[in-house]
Design a protein around this motif. Structure first.
Motif, PDB file in Angstrom:
ATOM      1  N   ALA A  48     -11.988  47.278  16.104  1.00 57.53           N
ATOM      2  CA  ALA A  48     -12.974  46.316  16.612  1.00 57.53           C
ATOM      3  C   ALA A  48     -12.893  45.005  15.823  1.00 57.53           C
ATOM      4  O   ALA A  48     -13.052  43.911  16.382  1.00 57.53           O
ATOM      5  CB  ALA A  48     -14.378  46.917  16.521  1.00 57.53           C
ATOM      6  N   ALA A  49     -12.617  45.113  14.529  1.00 54.27           N
ATOM      7  CA  ALA A  49     -12.468  43.906  13.709  1.00 54.27           C
ATOM      8  C   ALA A  49     -11.217  43.143  14.109  1.00 54.27           C
ATOM      9  O   ALA A  49     -11.229  41.906  14.235  1.00 54.27           O
ATOM     10  CB  ALA A  49     -12.400  44.287  12.229  1.00 54.27           C
ATOM     11  N   ILE A  50     -10.146  43.892  14.352  1.00 51.07           N
ATOM     12  CA  ILE A  50      -8.886  43.247  14.754  1.00 51.07           C
ATOM     13  C   ILE A  50      -9.083  42.524  16.099  1.00 51.07           C
ATOM     14  O   ILE A  50      -8.645  41.385  16.282  1.00 51.07           O
ATOM     15  CB  ILE A  50      -7.741  44.294  14.798  1.00 51.07           C
ATOM     16  N   ALA A  51      -9.792  43.177  17.022  1.00 55.07           N
ATOM     17  CA  ALA A  51     -10.053  42.540  18.320  1.00 55.07           C
ATOM     18  C   ALA A  51     -10.874  41.263  18.136  1.00 55.07           C
ATOM     19  O   ALA A  51     -10.594  40.232  18.770  1.00 55.07           O
ATOM     20  CB  ALA A  51     -10.781  43.525  19.243  1.00 55.07           C
ATOM     21  N   THR A  58     -14.577  34.195  15.235  1.00 55.29           N
ATOM     22  CA  THR A  58     -14.439  34.019  13.787  1.00 55.29           C
ATOM     23  C   THR A  58     -15.292  32.874  13.245  1.00 55.29           C
ATOM     24  O   THR A  58     -15.116  32.458  12.095  1.00 55.29           O
ATOM     25  CB  THR A  58     -12.957  33.755  13.431  1.00 55.29           C
ATOM     26  N   GLY A  59     -16.181  32.341  14.071  1.00 54.60           N
ATOM     27  CA  GLY A  59     -17.037  31.250  13.593  1.00 54.60           C
ATOM     28  C   GLY A  59     -18.334  31.781  13.012  1.00 54.60           C
ATOM     29  O   GLY A  59     -18.545  32.991  12.904  1.00 54.60           O
ATOM     30  N   TYR A  60     -19.211  30.837  12.622  1.00 54.64           N
ATOM     31  CA  TYR A  60     -20.558  31.251  12.201  1.00 54.64           C
ATOM     32  C   TYR A  60     -21.193  32.059  13.317  1.00 54.64           C
ATOM     33  O   TYR A  60     -20.967  31.788  14.490  1.00 54.64           O
ATOM     34  CB  TYR A  60     -21.458  30.035  11.994  1.00 54.64           C
ATOM     35  N   THR A  61     -22.023  32.993  12.945  1.00 53.21           N
ATOM     36  CA  THR A  61     -22.806  33.727  13.957  1.00 53.21           C
ATOM     37  C   THR A  61     -24.256  33.243  13.835  1.00 53.21           C
ATOM     38  O   THR A  61     -24.581  32.522  12.887  1.00 53.21           O
ATOM     39  CB  THR A  61     -22.760  35.252  13.702  1.00 53.21           C
ATOM     40  N   GLN A 256     -26.549  32.025   2.411  1.00 53.69           N
ATOM     41  CA  GLN A 256     -25.449  32.849   2.941  1.00 53.69           C
ATOM     42  C   GLN A 256     -24.993  32.418   4.322  1.00 53.69           C
ATOM     43  O   GLN A 256     -23.880  32.704   4.716  1.00 53.69           O
ATOM     44  CB  GLN A 256     -25.942  34.304   2.992  1.00 53.69           C
ATOM     45  N   ALA A 257     -25.876  31.772   5.086  1.00 53.25           N
ATOM     46  CA  ALA A 257     -25.657  31.378   6.487  1.00 53.25           C
ATOM     47  C   ALA A 257     -25.625  32.602   7.404  1.00 53.25           C
ATOM     48  O   ALA A 257     -26.505  32.783   8.232  1.00 53.25           O
ATOM     49  CB  ALA A 257     -24.414  30.520   6.672  1.00 53.25           C
ATOM     50  N   CYS A 258     -24.621  33.454   7.233  1.00 52.11           N
ATOM     51  CA  CYS A 258     -24.594  34.666   8.052  1.00 52.11           C
ATOM     52  C   CYS A 258     -23.668  35.667   7.381  1.00 52.11           C
ATOM     53  O   CYS A 258     -22.854  35.297   6.540  1.00 52.11           O
ATOM     54  CB  CYS A 258     -24.097  34.366   9.478  1.00 52.11           C
ATOM     55  N   ALA A 259     -23.807  36.936   7.780  1.00 51.10           N
ATOM     56  CA  ALA A 259     -22.822  37.928   7.333  1.00 51.10           C
ATOM     57  C   ALA A 259     -21.506  37.614   8.049  1.00 51.10           C
ATOM     58  O   ALA A 259     -21.500  36.980   9.110  1.00 51.10           O
ATOM     59  CB  ALA A 259     -23.313  39.333   7.664  1.00 51.10           C
ATOM     60  N   THR A 260     -20.401  38.061   7.488  1.00 50.11           N
ATOM     61  CA  THR A 260     -19.071  37.791   8.053  1.00 50.11           C
ATOM     62  C   THR A 260     -19.004  38.190   9.529  1.00 50.11           C
ATOM     63  O   THR A 260     -19.349  39.315   9.888  1.00 50.11           O
ATOM     64  CB  THR A 260     -18.027  38.602   7.265  1.00 50.11           C
ATOM     65  N   SER A 261     -18.555  37.263  10.366  1.00 55.65           N
ATOM     66  CA  SER A 261     -18.539  37.533  11.816  1.00 55.65           C
ATOM     67  C   SER A 261     -17.695  38.770  12.132  1.00 55.65           C
ATOM     68  O   SER A 261     -18.129  39.662  12.880  1.00 55.65           O
ATOM     69  CB  SER A 261     -18.004  36.314  12.575  1.00 55.65           C
ATOM     70  N   ILE A 262     -16.517  38.842  11.567  1.00 54.46           N
ATOM     71  CA  ILE A 262     -15.581  39.936  11.891  1.00 54.46           C
ATOM     72  C   ILE A 262     -16.204  41.283  11.516  1.00 54.46           C
ATOM     73  O   ILE A 262     -16.116  42.261  12.266  1.00 54.46           O
ATOM     74  CB  ILE A 262     -14.261  39.711  11.117  1.00 54.46           C
ATOM     75  N   SER A 263     -16.844  41.305  10.348  1.00 55.86           N
ATOM     76  CA  SER A 263     -17.473  42.550   9.886  1.00 55.86           C
ATOM     77  C   SER A 263     -18.640  42.942  10.793  1.00 55.86           C
ATOM     78  O   SER A 263     -18.902  44.131  10.997  1.00 55.86           O
ATOM     79  CB  SER A 263     -17.973  42.397   8.455  1.00 55.86           C
ATOM     80  N   GLN A 264     -19.334  41.942  11.318  1.00 54.77           N
ATOM     81  CA  GLN A 264     -20.454  42.268  12.214  1.00 54.77           C
ATOM     82  C   GLN A 264     -19.937  42.942  13.484  1.00 54.77           C
ATOM     83  O   GLN A 264     -20.529  43.905  13.978  1.00 54.77           O
ATOM     84  CB  GLN A 264     -21.244  41.018  12.568  1.00 54.77           C
ATOM     85  N   TYR A 265     -18.826  42.438  14.039  1.00 60.96           N
ATOM     86  CA  TYR A 265     -18.270  43.084  15.240  1.00 60.96           C
ATOM     87  C   TYR A 265     -17.782  44.494  14.912  1.00 60.96           C
ATOM     88  O   TYR A 265     -17.942  45.429  15.706  1.00 60.96           O
ATOM     89  CB  TYR A 265     -17.154  42.224  15.859  1.00 60.96           C
TER      90      TYR A 265
END
Ligand SMILES: Cc1ncc(COP(=O)(O)O)c(C=O)c1O
Length: 368
Positions: A48-51, A58-61, A256-265
């Motif tokens: 899911a992260a690779i997708a 990959t931007g801010y969430t 922090q702005a947001c948690a890492t987008s890729i990790s959230q997916y």
């Protein structure tokens, strides 16, 4: 070297005694010091992260987290914890650590008393201090569980009580009666309960019960880190009465702005996908717990069988702890977790059965 100026609140806090152990030991060392799963993140989560990367997500969430993850966390609460949260009560963070930090920053005023067990997880005292609060340890009883009557006395006039079950470092799991008693008593007296449930899935005989079932003023802190072997992905969250969320969000937004987008997916796949890997990890931890516990009891140590997380907290005396570390069995002295258990050591069994057997044998030779 020139000595630079830095803030008192930082100066007053020590470096974590555990981080040092990441590098500890020679070639023959057996590292039982580290509190992270030795399993790999399950493949469907990685995919899911690779997708997400391939598709350019990959931007801010949104600061509070992507809507599908907040929704998935609500479904998880309904499915696993018998709790009804709405997405506007969830704030996605960079691990459980950030969630704890936000709560302290948003709720603790200078001088406020912040309670947690001593021995307890290393971050609570440091984060309370950064926020200007006064950290205060609550004693455990001889079975390593919270002394509820003593905790109630200490709760008078306190701001927060951080409850951590299953516990790091003791591996104790609190009973439903104790949790209910602490939450009801605290909430009646204006004490907010912060319930750190990062080890909720690693409970072997008892049942994990969420503190938020017993009171309104409870903030649940949790993370994908331990449950899905995702410590490096940095995804956690807090769930709270809705008025706390914008206040915690202010700190998160600016720091922090947001948690890492890729990790959230990836975390969406973790919470909504196949859960069998969690059960497999739990069964392996259980087998290791038994191997370690039986081995240590066989050497003559007398302590209760750990009930959860992946730690054993063993009364061995400071001399033997030092000897064990010198002999390459890396364990964490109890002094790293507060002031009340200097004669204990924490063993993490998030390592192979072979390593655990070798560690027990090596300690045995030190006792001959
Ligand atoms: C009790 C407890 N709470 C919170 C955390 C933080 O976890 P995370 O890696 O999600 O920040 C840990 C990590 O060791 C822990 O043991």
């Amino acid at each position: 070297m020139k000595e630079h100026r830095y803030a008192d609140r930082v100066r007053s806090v020590e470096m974590s005694g555990i981080r040092k152990l990441f590098e500890a030991g020679g070639p023959d060392a057996i590292n039982l010091g580290i509190g992270q799963p030795d399993f790999d993140t399950p493949d469907h989560i990685k995919m899911a992260a690779i997708a997400a990367i391939r598709e350019g997500r990959t931007g801010y969430t949104p600061n509070a987290g992507i809507p599908e993850l907040r929704e998935a966390i609500c479904e998880k609460f309904a499915r696993e914890n018998d709790l009804a949260y709405r997405p506007d009560q969830i704030l996605v963070t960079a691990g459980g650590s950030e969630a704890l930090h936000l709560v302290m920053e948003a709720l603790v005023d200078p001088g406020d008393r912040v309670l947690f067990t001593d021995p307890g997880f290393v971050s609570y005292a440091a984060l309370a201090t950064f926020a200007g609060g006064k950290p205060e340890g609550v004693p455990l009883d001889t079975t390593l569980h919270i002394d509820v009557e003593r905790a109630k006395e200490l709760m008078e006039g306190a701001r927060l009580f951080v409850l951590n079950t299953p516990s790091n470092p003791t591996g104790a799991v609190e009973s439903e009666e104790s949790i209910r008693a602490l939450v009801e008593y605290g909430n009646d007296r204006g004490v907010t309960i912060v319930s750190d449930e990062v080890y909720e899935h690693f409970v072997y005989e008892k049942k994990h019960v969420s503190a938020a079932r017993f009171g309104e003023d409870v903030i649940t802190v949790n993370a994908a880190s331990k449950t899905y072997a995702m410590t490096g992905w940095r995804v956690g969250y807090l769930a709270a009465p809705e008025d706390y969320i914008p206040e915690c969000l202010k700190v998160h937004q600016y720091a922090q702005a947001c948690a890492t987008s890729i990790s959230q997916y990836a975390a969406v796949a973790a919470y909504t996908g196949d859960q069998s890997a969690v059960a497999r990890m739990r069964e392996e931890y259980r087998a290791r717990r038994d191997l370690l516990y039986d081995g240590l009891v066989g050497l003559g140590f007398d302590f209760p069988r750990p009930e959860g997380a992946f730690y054993a907290f063993v009364p061995m005396g400071r001399t033997l702890i030092e000897k064990a570390i010198e002999a390459g069995v890396v364990i964490v002295p109890g002094g790293a977790f507060g002031t009340r258990a200097p004669d204990y050591a924490r063993f993490s069994y998030a390592t192979s059965r072979e390593n655990l057997s070798r560690a027990v044998a090596r300690i045995g030779t030190l006792m001959e």
